[in-house]
Design an enzyme around this catalytic site. Structure first.
Site, PDB file in Angstrom:
ATOM      1  N   ASP A   9       0.853  -1.188   0.000  1.00 11.09           N
ATOM      2  CA  ASP A   9       0.000   0.000   0.000  1.00 11.09           C
ATOM      3  C   ASP A   9       0.885   1.233   0.000  1.00 11.09           C
ATOM      4  O   ASP A   9       2.083   1.158   0.310  1.00 11.09           O
ATOM      5  CB  ASP A   9      -0.923   0.012   1.228  1.00 11.09           C
ATOM      6  N   SER A  10       0.294   2.379  -0.300  1.00 10.57           N
ATOM      7  CA  SER A  10       1.022   3.640  -0.263  1.00 10.57           C
ATOM      8  C   SER A  10       1.356   4.059   1.161  1.00 10.57           C
ATOM      9  O   SER A  10       2.121   5.004   1.367  1.00 10.57           O
ATOM     10  CB  SER A  10       0.199   4.742  -0.931  1.00 10.57           C
ATOM     11  N   TYR A  41      -0.130   8.765  -2.736  1.00  6.17           N
ATOM     12  CA  TYR A  41       0.060   8.488  -4.145  1.00  6.17           C
ATOM     13  C   TYR A  41      -0.932   9.273  -5.011  1.00  6.17           C
ATOM     14  O   TYR A  41      -0.686   9.502  -6.184  1.00  6.17           O
ATOM     15  CB  TYR A  41      -0.144   6.993  -4.426  1.00  6.17           C
ATOM     16  N   GLY A  42      -2.068   9.639  -4.442  1.00  3.45           N
ATOM     17  CA  GLY A  42      -3.159  10.221  -5.221  1.00  3.45           C
ATOM     18  C   GLY A  42      -2.790  11.403  -6.109  1.00  3.45           C
ATOM     19  O   GLY A  42      -3.226  11.464  -7.260  1.00  3.45           O
ATOM     20  N   CYS A  72      -4.086  -0.907  -2.439  1.00  5.12           N
ATOM     21  CA  CYS A  72      -4.080   0.531  -2.677  1.00  5.12           C
ATOM     22  C   CYS A  72      -4.924   0.765  -3.918  1.00  5.12           C
ATOM     23  O   CYS A  72      -4.606   0.233  -4.992  1.00  5.12           O
ATOM     24  CB  CYS A  72      -2.649   1.027  -2.890  1.00  5.12           C
ATOM     25  N   ASN A  73      -5.990   1.532  -3.790  1.00  2.00           N
ATOM     26  CA  ASN A  73      -6.859   1.776  -4.929  1.00  2.00           C
ATOM     27  C   ASN A  73      -6.145   2.528  -6.039  1.00  2.00           C
ATOM     28  O   ASN A  73      -6.337   2.237  -7.225  1.00  2.00           O
ATOM     29  CB  ASN A  73      -8.091   2.562  -4.479  1.00  2.00           C
ATOM     30  N   THR A  74      -5.313   3.501  -5.677  1.00  2.00           N
ATOM     31  CA  THR A  74      -4.598   4.285  -6.685  1.00  2.00           C
ATOM     32  C   THR A  74      -3.652   3.403  -7.482  1.00  2.00           C
ATOM     33  O   THR A  74      -3.622   3.448  -8.712  1.00  2.00           O
ATOM     34  CB  THR A  74      -3.829   5.438  -6.021  1.00  2.00           C
ATOM     35  N   GLU A 151      -2.434   9.095   7.628  1.00  2.00           N
ATOM     36  CA  GLU A 151      -0.998   8.797   7.745  1.00  2.00           C
ATOM     37  C   GLU A 151      -0.383   9.460   8.975  1.00  2.00           C
ATOM     38  O   GLU A 151       0.583   8.949   9.547  1.00  2.00           O
ATOM     39  CB  GLU A 151      -0.261   9.239   6.481  1.00  2.00           C
ATOM     40  N   CYS A 187     -10.552   4.154  -1.272  1.00  2.00           N
ATOM     41  CA  CYS A 187      -9.157   4.254  -0.828  1.00  2.00           C
ATOM     42  C   CYS A 187      -9.089   3.481   0.476  1.00  2.00           C
ATOM     43  O   CYS A 187      -9.949   3.668   1.350  1.00  2.00           O
ATOM     44  CB  CYS A 187      -8.753   5.714  -0.620  1.00  2.00           C
ATOM     45  N   THR A 188      -8.093   2.627   0.624  1.00  2.00           N
ATOM     46  CA  THR A 188      -8.042   1.778   1.823  1.00  2.00           C
ATOM     47  C   THR A 188      -7.697   2.557   3.086  1.00  2.00           C
ATOM     48  O   THR A 188      -7.803   2.021   4.190  1.00  2.00           O
ATOM     49  CB  THR A 188      -7.045   0.611   1.635  1.00  2.00           C
ATOM     50  N   HIS A 189      -7.319   3.829   2.940  1.00  2.00           N
ATOM     51  CA  HIS A 189      -7.144   4.677   4.121  1.00  2.00           C
ATOM     52  C   HIS A 189      -8.494   5.114   4.702  1.00  2.00           C
ATOM     53  O   HIS A 189      -8.587   5.418   5.892  1.00  2.00           O
ATOM     54  CB  HIS A 189      -6.350   5.940   3.772  1.00  2.00           C
TER      55      HIS A 189
END
Length: 273
Positions: A9-10, A41-42, A72-74, A151, A187-189
């Site tokens: 993931d990012s 990353y977006g 990570c979706n991005t 984050e 987004c997994t966040h």
């Protein structure tokens, strides 16, 4: 030797997917890489996201994984095909599982998607949803303020709640015929902000977290290939982070509700060590 499931993931967001994989597949060993040093990353260009993702994939291959999850979706939106073409193991992304979960749940046929700028711009969710059900109406909204909050471990603060309210206002007040009844957390966040998002959107909108469906797909792929772990011993998971390991560890421990250790990794061009 037990070959692990590798997850990338990012940053810390993919921990939401890792938690569900651990729950559904408690016998499987996880090796997780969070690229917090280069998160988010977006806002980045697609070619840069592809390069970062491939660097992490090459690093994770040293652990001889039997399957790779791009949590990570991005990265899934722009790098999934290239990753699949470069490795000999199965690769699972998070966009198609999230789309399937939303299609199963919606009754109105109007689905919202929130994600990073890159994910929304790619229209990967729009395509995945309409491949499954062409008549769906998809409403997409980028929420670039969310990932930095998560984050930093700042997802419980009043500032986070304010950011959620302001970011979701265009979706909340969008005028259309049928009501939106599902919102994909693209987004997994974003599940870290689930309580605030739910409060803004209201009880009539079900939040779709791709983690459960992604774990289910991971299980199905491993079962099909006869690679599900057979050991009864509790596996020892391995968490790696390119950013601040203490911050990552605190967030991950809270979400996983268990004591974990995080190994820092350092970029020394042209690879991580």
């Amino acid at each position: 030797m037990q070959h692990p499931i590798a997850i990338l993931d990012s940053g810390v967001g993919g921990i939401t997917v890792a938690k569900e994989i651990i729950r559904q597949l408690p016998q499987e060993k996880i090796v997780y890489f969070g690229d917090s040093a280069r998160s988010p990353y977006g806002p980045r260009k697609p070619e840069e996201i592809v390069r970062f993702t491939m660097q992490i994939v090459r690093y994770l291959l040293r652990f001889q994984p039997k399957l790779l999850v791009i949590a990570c979706n991005t990265a899934t939106a722009v790098a999934l095909d290239q990753v699949r073409a470069s490795v000999s193991i199965p690769v699972v992304g998070v966009i198609c599982p999230g789309a399937r979960a939303a299609v199963k749940k919606t009754k109105s046929g109007v689905i919202g998607v929130i994600g990073t700028e890159c994910t929304v711009r790619s229209q990967a969710y729009d395509q995945a949803l309409k491949d499954l059900s062409p008549k769906l109406e998809v409403l997409s909204q980028p929420c670039p303020r969310f990932v930095p909050l998560v984050e930093q471990g700042d997802f419980h603060s009043p500032q986070a709640k304010q950011a959620v309210w302001e970011s979701l206002a265009p979706l909340k007040h969008h005028a259309h015929g049928k009501p939106m009844d599902c919102l994909i957390l693209g987004c997994t966040h974003y599940p870290f902000l689930q309580d605030a998002i739910s409060s803004v959107m209201g009880s009539g909108v079900e939040l779709i977290n791709s983690a459960e469906e992604t774990a289910r797909e991971t299980s199905a792929v491993l079962h099909h290939q006869g690679q599900l772990a057979k050991t009864r011993e509790r596996p020892v998971h391995h968490f790696l982070c390119s950013g601040n390991p203490a911050t990552f560890q605190g967030i991950a421990r809270e979400w996983l509700n268990e004591d974990i250790q995080v190994t820092p990794v350092v970029w020394q061009g042209p690879k991580y060590v």
